[in-house]
Design an enzyme around this catalytic site. Sequence first.
Site, PDB file in Angstrom:
ATOM      1  N   GLU A  78       0.891  -1.164   0.000  1.00 53.62           N
ATOM      2  CA  GLU A  78       0.000   0.000   0.000  1.00 53.62           C
ATOM      3  C   GLU A  78       0.919   1.201   0.000  1.00 53.62           C
ATOM      4  OE1 GLU A  78      -1.260   3.176   0.896  1.00 53.62           O
ATOM      5  OE2 GLU A  78      -1.820   2.520   2.914  1.00 53.62           O
ATOM      6  N   CYS A  95      -1.994   8.951   3.226  1.00 59.13           N
ATOM      7  CA  CYS A  95      -1.567   8.398   1.932  1.00 59.13           C
ATOM      8  C   CYS A  95      -2.566   8.693   0.826  1.00 59.13           C
ATOM      9  CB  CYS A  95      -1.337   6.896   2.052  1.00 59.13           C
ATOM     10  SG  CYS A  95      -2.776   5.947   2.580  1.00 59.13           S
TER      11      CYS A  95
END
Length: 520
Positions: A247, A286
């Site tokens: 990720e 993120c």
Amino acid sequence: MSHDATATSSDASALPPSSPLDAFETDTPSSSGEGEKTRMQRLLVDQRATFAIAPMPSAEVRRGWLAGLRDALKSHEAALITAISADFGHRSAHETRLAEMVPTFEGIRHARRHLKGWMKPSIRHVSAAFQPASARVVYQPLGVVGIIVPWNYPLYLALGPLITALSAGNRVMIKMSEFTPATAEALRVMLAEAFDEMQVAVVTGEADVAAAFSALPFDHLLFTGSTAVGKHVMRAAADNLTPVTLELGGKSPVIMSRALMADEAQRREAASRLAFGKGMNAGQTCVAPDYVLCAEDQVADLVQALGASFQRFYPCFADTLDYSRIINQRQYDRLSEVLSDALAKGATVTPLVEGPSWNDPVLVEKRLMPPLALLNVTDEMQVMQDEIFGPLLPIVGLPAAADELAAAMAYVNVRPRPLALYYFGHDKAGQQRVMEGTHAGGMCLNDTLLHVAQDDMPFGGIGPSGMGHYHGHEGFLTLSKAKGVFAKGRLNGAKLMYPPYAEGVAGRAIHGLIRRLLMR
């Protein structure tokens, strides 16, 4: 977040300073790193041995694990919130509850509710040539899963993957970031209350420990961090043929439709949602909006609407308790350098809250960086090259065009595929065009961030922004082995195909039938 697969504490200083999510970067080697490396190697051996005793935990056992995690999280809520705030220098307890506690509890609830269905073998088709027989897919735990956690959401990005791993029946080792030591200790205490180390263990340490952790022969390794370090993690895992879920991140764009921007009420609402997504954790997310694409004749209206929203959220910015600090001095300095580079190359900055300037000594001492809109940005600026991971928001004005949406999509598509993409516009045709015409790990229509919190949707990147998923059912499948099982009964119709082939009238008839029926 870059490290070499063979990195030791001596070469940690070679890591790129511009990496925003670095679970590996450090300026000083760990004094206790060798001891922690030895410990984690022993933990892996012991967890494997314990897993071998009970390699297929029942649904009730797994639900019990999740219930224990839920109860421990409830009893340690205050301690964890305090620890996270201490690591950041300050983060609002409300923000930690919203961004870390709530999705963790929701993830546990969703997994416990659906676990039996996920575990149920799926029946598959058997073709006529192999009848009578049956086929099914069973979902087995992999074994021991390693999780590498970044500093920006140290609780959720540890426990979210943990929920998935436990749901799939695995043992787990978690490497926490060295930049959140208070959270790491609070989480270690909490997990020790719910689990034996043979089930779930926490590992701490500096960059050398993180590098060694990524090189362990796990049955699966899940890493959250930057694209640069993701490449090294994958390279280290490849030596053991360890499958990875990455990720990562990237520059998540926002596309504003002209029709929405032309409507004042819609513009205000969109700006409020955009400001919430960028302001959360001071942009250290993120999937935070990284830059905005807007028609150049509507940029001023957007800046005004964003300023009104941010000012409403943080009315006395210098004294606010609702806005997070930048995690540490290294990250603050990185953001300051990115901003200075943009200004030196012709960008203009517009504060989105009232109060002292961004470089006021009072704010600098607190590592409190206000949300700032950057205009007149170009591709030569660092702010348009690297993931920002902070409260800077470039706004790119697109020239008037017959098909402005096509121009925005083209701008996005020539750049690396991002972890998230956001489109603000209520026209269904425009929404469909963006969904089909762009690639991103995930997408929100008329909002930001919130797709990550949907338990029944996969979450993960694409290309430079990552690979694999670890939320919900897709996460369960990622951390399980889908094993095909073909079962024959007492009868064996397939023996008609055994050698000698096509011998005699019967043999020729059988193989003629095979050609006619099965080779079409």
